[in-house]
Design a protein around this motif. Structure first.
Motif, PDB file in Angstrom:
ATOM      1  N   LEU B 220     -16.506  -7.400  -9.835  1.00  0.00           N
ATOM      2  CA  LEU B 220     -16.427  -7.091 -11.263  1.00  0.00           C
ATOM      3  C   LEU B 220     -16.216  -5.589 -11.403  1.00  0.00           C
ATOM      4  O   LEU B 220     -17.065  -4.791 -11.013  1.00  0.00           O
ATOM      5  N   CYS B 222     -15.848  -2.558 -13.913  1.00  0.00           N
ATOM      6  CA  CYS B 222     -16.130  -2.348 -15.327  1.00  0.00           C
ATOM      7  C   CYS B 222     -16.365  -0.898 -15.673  1.00  0.00           C
ATOM      8  O   CYS B 222     -16.606  -0.057 -14.813  1.00  0.00           O
ATOM      9  N   ASN B 282     -18.996  -0.072 -11.192  1.00  0.00           N
ATOM     10  CA  ASN B 282     -19.011   0.455 -12.553  1.00  0.00           C
ATOM     11  C   ASN B 282     -18.579   1.912 -12.574  1.00  0.00           C
ATOM     12  O   ASN B 282     -18.970   2.690 -11.713  1.00  0.00           O
ATOM     13  N   VAL B 322     -12.945  -4.225 -16.977  1.00  0.00           N
ATOM     14  CA  VAL B 322     -13.376  -4.589 -18.326  1.00  0.00           C
ATOM     15  C   VAL B 322     -14.151  -3.452 -18.976  1.00  0.00           C
ATOM     16  O   VAL B 322     -14.810  -2.661 -18.293  1.00  0.00           O
ATOM     17  N   ASN B 323     -14.033  -3.368 -20.282  1.00  0.00           N
ATOM     18  CA  ASN B 323     -14.734  -2.326 -21.014  1.00  0.00           C
ATOM     19  C   ASN B 323     -15.925  -2.854 -21.790  1.00  0.00           C
ATOM     20  O   ASN B 323     -16.628  -2.103 -22.445  1.00  0.00           O
ATOM     21  N   PHE B 325     -18.875  -6.410 -21.868  1.00  0.00           N
ATOM     22  CA  PHE B 325     -19.314  -7.636 -21.190  1.00  0.00           C
ATOM     23  C   PHE B 325     -19.227  -8.866 -22.087  1.00  0.00           C
ATOM     24  O   PHE B 325     -19.651  -9.950 -21.706  1.00  0.00           O
ATOM     25  N   LEU B 328     -17.006 -12.465 -20.830  1.00  0.00           N
ATOM     26  CA  LEU B 328     -16.639 -12.279 -19.417  1.00  0.00           C
ATOM     27  C   LEU B 328     -16.159 -13.602 -18.841  1.00  0.00           C
ATOM     28  O   LEU B 328     -16.772 -14.644 -19.068  1.00  0.00           O
ATOM     29  N   HIS B 332     -11.277 -12.355 -15.062  1.00  0.00           N
ATOM     30  CA  HIS B 332     -11.411 -10.899 -15.086  1.00  0.00           C
ATOM     31  C   HIS B 332     -11.802 -10.344 -13.735  1.00  0.00           C
ATOM     32  O   HIS B 332     -11.727  -9.150 -13.502  1.00  0.00           O
TER      33      HIS B 332
END
Lengths: 555, 508
Positions: B220, B222, B282, B322-323, B325, B328, B332
């Motif tokens: 993930l 982000c 992140n 992704v910007n 949550f 989700l 993605h």
């Protein structure tokens, strides 16, 4: 233990002078005795690391930038993480290698003594720093992490052909891969490793010391913008520093013209820097021991019991560092959760993003036996401003004052000896902070003051310059080297950060100075890629900032 | 006197004197750089006064390291390094050619020829030279063999070509060099430098209980803050008691907890009951409490990733950064076969490897010390640029000084067609071109005159471009020997060199 790490950034040679003194006094003040725990939370400004040889290190959380050739005897890799070095020429076919060695920069006596671990009496040896120090690394006591060192290769220290002198040179340098990529990455990795065990205090703040009379103003402005973009929630406190002396020769007419032109260039750099700082920083505090600051540093600020040579950056930077070390204690104490964000949020109300600093060094009790007596007899302002063109005054202020080095026993006389003191209202105060607070409440009008008292005095052992007069030792409480019978080399210091209308006057004077300069006469700026609109914009920003300080019609 | 008002320290030099000053500077620089040229040039080890070491053969690096006092010399140095920034090559030859052009011009000017006429000749010669360049360039098909050959002359490392080629298999577009991460590790030796088909990040998880390696991972990527941020009013003057403060804090904290829970919910729905695992990378911060929650679920979480790495990650493992949550979904997420951490002293590295269709890769540079790493880094940067230029141009130029020899021949012929005195400028230009083969010969230990005569003769007889074989000292056909250079650097050489020279010659 709450942690609120701060990353310090230093841009430029004079900033590094100030920084060096600052790290020196901090490290001199470290207590290696595990029985007494320190009041000061050193993890705020320092970090723990590990070398390849598994040795634990404790180095400043710092990134500094300077020009090529300014480090002299300090190797770029620092000296903590130096790998076990074997001659690299051995790896190469000797026929194919040409070795070019620059003349070895001999370390001065002080650095040699630091290197030889056998020499323990560094503090007792006499070093002639006044003559010996040509760059800041000559009196550097701290050891740096190799990551901290950033050298600009494009420009050389003290080279007249390729001077690093105008704002746009700095902004365009920021776009080079060295900064855009490497430097930003270093900031990021410092931020990444910052951690805390109490989420309620999680925060990283930034301190920035920057030269603002040369192109470093441009470099730091771009850096400030970057920090704002990437770490918008973090507090950013900037200290633009100005040397108190420029070695311009004025012996002929041409040199006079040149010197005037230099002055104007400096003012322009400052103005451009300040306007950028005011847009992106949480707070900025210009520092200099020169009282005027803008075109000419002006006469030096006087401190009682201190005799210093303002032409020596080694001396003047020590004073600025003492102030920094003292008022920053506010957010570096173990006992409080106060953070840099809090400080900035309080001081920059109404968009007043410029503030002033002041210093009283040493804070002597003037022959009185205790603080109460001393304050009772006090004449004139408590501190001396170290922000150029700014007299702090005593009205409409919001201020943070830190006093260090006065012991609780020195607060007041015990009741059976108190006599006259009993009648003073301040006798009720039973801590140094509350007494000083009371004093400030009476001596200033329409002001908010916050006082912090710290027991630990400022350690002024070598390599701190010997600037205290002999008399300083005799007047109670100030013990210096000058009087060896006191043994310790500690002085009490009072320093503060202030915001209020007088800072508006400071901005006003800078604005006037800048406006008088004909920008078009300085083609260096245009050639460096700046446009005259930017100059107009900078003037506008300064005047808008200045208006935030007008109190009259804000009720 | 105008100039002295601007800078009283400026020395006023005019005409002939100015030219003399410029030429000395150019010559001086030329002398220093001469010995670097070509594969047989010597390596320079620079030791600074404080003991810092730099080992290099790259003209660009050298010019940056040198302390140049002379204003003209520093101008030349700047011009040459600017060229390097765009092409990654040709700094040394630029310096050599500038020096030589000035030297040649000096001969004529001292005989009384006006500098303007010389520069006129230079202009004509340059146009001709560019024509020749157009003529002898060899269009290349972008394939592995050709790229390998080019790389051999530019730098002797094949690995990167393979990698680029392999990256290119998808389409013909030039490679976005930003998509190649260069990561350095002070570890082992330079021969351990390798290509990672995935990404290497220079930080690790900051929680002791997080797994150190995972296989079959969802990634993930982000840009969402997972740390508690203090509100601005939370300051010293506003809170009377610690309790009041704590209350405020816990309310704010809850907000972040909700975010983390969303990630955990997704992980549970995708991974529970399968052998899949989950990694969060992140760009913003993740505070210890959030790390703790994630660690309990066996998730590796990295905070404060480089901004550029976010793009790279998406390309390397698939998925998108992704910007928020909200909403989700599995689509993605990216995937990687193996994610693990490598600890080196105080530095941690996280490897994201075994990606399915990586569009972004990492060159992991290793070396026992700083200066070796720097050397590798410089070499790789140049190499990458060189290859990229070739891919863009879809053409190369024969190497081994073949181009310079050909230009010399063509210009000498062209000279006779030029009317008036400006033909002398053309002649000077033609002569100056020979500095490259001359220097190559000197550096390889051959007799200069011998070599030049041989080359010129061969060139006259042979319609193909003729270059110098550095091992035998005999003329060769660089095409057969597989020696090529990039078109970009040659072209830039001539454009740039001339502008500078004209300035230097006519100034004063």
């Amino acid at each position: 233990m709450g942690s609120r790490e701060i990353l310090t950034l230093q841009f430029g040679h004079y900033s590094n002078y100030v920084g060096t003194h600052w790290w020196n006094v901090q490290e001199q003040g470290f207590e290696y005795d595990s029985s007494s725990s320190s009041e000061i939370d050193h993890d705020v400004l320092y970090r723990e690391g590990l070398t390849e040889k598994n040795e634990v290190t404790f180095t400043p959380r710092l990134l500094f930038v300077d020009l090529k050739g300014s480090l002299k005897s300090l190797p770029e890799s620092g000296n903590l993480y130096a790998p076990n070095f074997n001659d690299p020429s051995a790896e190469w076919d000797p026929d194919l290698v040409t070795v070019k060695t620059e003349p070895v920069n001999n370390k001065n006596q002080f650095q040699q003594d630091l290197d030889s671990s056998a020499c323990k009496n560094i503090h007792r040896n006499a070093y002639d720093f006044e003559k010996d120090v040509s760059v800041w690394s000559d009196f550097l006591y701290t050891r740096f992490h190799p990551r901290s060192v950033n050298i600009i290769r494009e420009y050389q220290h003290c080279n007249e052909n390729t001077p690093f002198d105008v704002f746009p040179l700095g902004t365009s340098l920021w776009k080079s891969p060295q900064f855009d990529d490497d430097f930003c990455n270093k900031i990021r990795s410092y931020v990444e490793e910052c951690d805390s065990f109490q989420a309620s205090d999680l925060e990283i703040g930034f301190h920035m010391l920057t030269d603002c009379t040369n192109a470093f103003a441009g470099l730091s402005s771009s850096c400030v913008e970057h920090l704002k973009d990437d770490y918008d929630k973090s507090a950013l406190l900037i200290f633009p520093v100005m040397p108190s002396y420029f070695p311009d020769r004025v012996t002929s007419v041409e040199e006079r013209y040149q010197s005037l032109a230099n002055d104007s260039v400096r003012v322009l750099n400052m103005a451009l820097g300040f306007s950028a700082f005011s847009e992106h920083a949480s707070l900025f505090v210009p520092l200099s021991v020169g009282s005027k600051g803008w075109r000419k540093p002006g006469p030096k600020r006087q401190f009682d019991l201190v005799e210093y040579d303002h032409e020596l950056p080694y001396h003047s930077s020590a004073l600025l560092a003492s102030a920094l070390e003292t008022f920053s204690l506010k957010y570096r104490l173990k006992s409080s959760h106060f953070t840099l964000t809090d400080l900035c949020a309080d001081l920059n109300r109404n968009g007043r993003r410029a503030a002033a600093a002041s210093l009283k060094l040493p804070f002597s009790l003037n022959g009185s036996a205790d603080l109460l007596d001393c304050l009772d007899k006090w004449q004139g302002p408590l501190t001396q401003s170290i922000t150029p063109s700014c007299e702090i005054g005593s009205e409409n202020l919001i201020q943070y004052i830190t006093l260090r080095g006065i012991k609780e026993e020195q607060l007041k006389q015990p009741p059976h000896l108190a006599q006259k003191q009993l009648k003073l209202p301040a006798y009720k105060c039973d801590s140094i902070a509350s007494m000083l607070n009371m004093y400030l409440a009476y001596s200033t009008d329409f002001s908010i003051s916050n006082v912090t008292a710290v027991n630990k005095p400022l350690n002024v052992a070598t390599p701190y310059p010997r600037i205290f007069q002999a008399a300083a030792g005799r007047q109670a409480n100030v013990s210096t080297r000058a009087v060896p019978e006191f043994g310790q080399e500690n002085v009490p210091v009072l320093a503060g950060l202030h915001n209020g209308p007088p800072i508006g006057d400071m901005l006003e004077s800078l604005y006037t100075e800048t406006k008088r300069i004909k920008f078009a006469k300085f083609p260096q700026f245009i050639a460096g890629g700046m446009e005259s609109e930017e100059y107009e914009e900078c003037l506008n920003t300064l005047s808008t900032l200045r208006e935030n300080y007008v109190d009259d019609y804000v009720i | 006197m105008a100039i002295s008002l601007l800078n009283p320290k400026a020395e006023v030099a005019r005409a002939a004197q100015a030219l003399a000053v410029n030429i000395t500077a150019a010559k001086g620089l030329q002398d220093v750089m001469k010995s670097n040229l070509g594969p047989k040039g010597t390596v320079k080890m620079l030791v600074s006064g404080a003991g810092d070491i730099k080992i290099t053969k790259d003209g660009n690096v050298l010019l940056h390291e040198m302390q140049i006092q002379h204003p003209t010399a520093s101008l030349i140095a700047r011009a040459s390094t600017a060229q390097d920034d765009s092409t990654g090559d040709g700094t040394t030859s630029t310096v050599l050619v500038i020096g030589e052009l000035l030297k040649q011009a000096d001969i004529y000017i001292s005989e009384g020829l006006h500098p303007r006429i010389i520069t006129e000749g230079f202009d004509k010669a340059r146009e001709k030279a560019l024509e020749v360049l157009e003529k002898i360039k060899i269009p290349v098909e972008i394939n592995k063999e050709n790229l390998t050959d080019i790389c051999k002359t530019s730098l002797r490392t094949k690995m990167f070509v393979l990698m680029l080629y392999w990256l290119l298999k998808k389409d013909d577009k030039p490679v976005d060099l930003y998509m190649i991460e260069l990561m350095e590790m002070q570890h082992k030796t330079e021969t351990d430098t390798k290509l990672i088909k995935g990404l290497v990040l220079d930080h690790g998880s900051r929680h002791p209980d997080m797994p150190k390696s995972l296989r079959n991972c969802y990634i993930l990527t982000c840009n969402v803050s997972m740390e508690y941020e203090k509100s601005e009013v939370n300051s010293g003057f506003f809170y009377k008691t610690a309790e009041e403060r704590e209350k405020m804090v816990s309310a704010e904290r809850e907000f972040i907890t909700q975010r983390v829970k969303k990630v955990i919910a997704l992980k549970k729905s995708l991974c529970d009951g399968t052998d899949k695992t989950f990694v969060v990378i992140n760009q913003k911060g993740i505070d210890p409490m959030s790390l703790d929650m994630l660690a309990k679920e066996g998730i590796i979480a990295l905070r404060r990733a480089k901004r550029r790495n976010m793009e790279r990650l998406a390309l390397a493992c698939g998925g998108i950064a992704v910007n928020s949550f909200d909403d989700l979904q599995e689509s993605h997420l990216g995937q990687a076969g193996y994610v693990y951490e490598h600890v080196l002293g105080e530095n941690k590295y996280t490897f994201v490897e075994d990606c399915k269709v990586p569009q972004s890769v990492t060159i992991l540079m290793k070396g026992p010390n700083k200066h070796t790493l720097m050397q590798i880094k410089d070499a790789i940067r140049d190499g990458l640029r060189a290859i990229n230029n070739v891919i863009e141009d879809k053409a190369v130029v024969p190497g081994a000084a073949a181009f310079e020899v050909t230009v010399n021949r063509e210009l000498l012929a062209f000279k006779d067609t030029v009317k008036g005195k400006s033909r002398l400028g053309v002649a000077a230009y033609a002569e100056a071109m020979l500095i490259i083969p001359k220097t190559l010969a000197v550096n390889s230990g051959f007799d200069v005159q011998d070599t030049i005569v041989k080359l010129q003769e061969e060139s006259r007889l042979n319609p193909e471009p003729v270059g110098l074989d550095l091992t035998s000292g005999e003329p060769i056909n660089p095409k057969d020997a597989g020696i090529f250079r990039q078109l970009h650097s040659q072209e830039a050489d001539h454009q740039l060199v001339l502008g500078d020279c004209q300035q230097f010659i006519t100034r004063g």
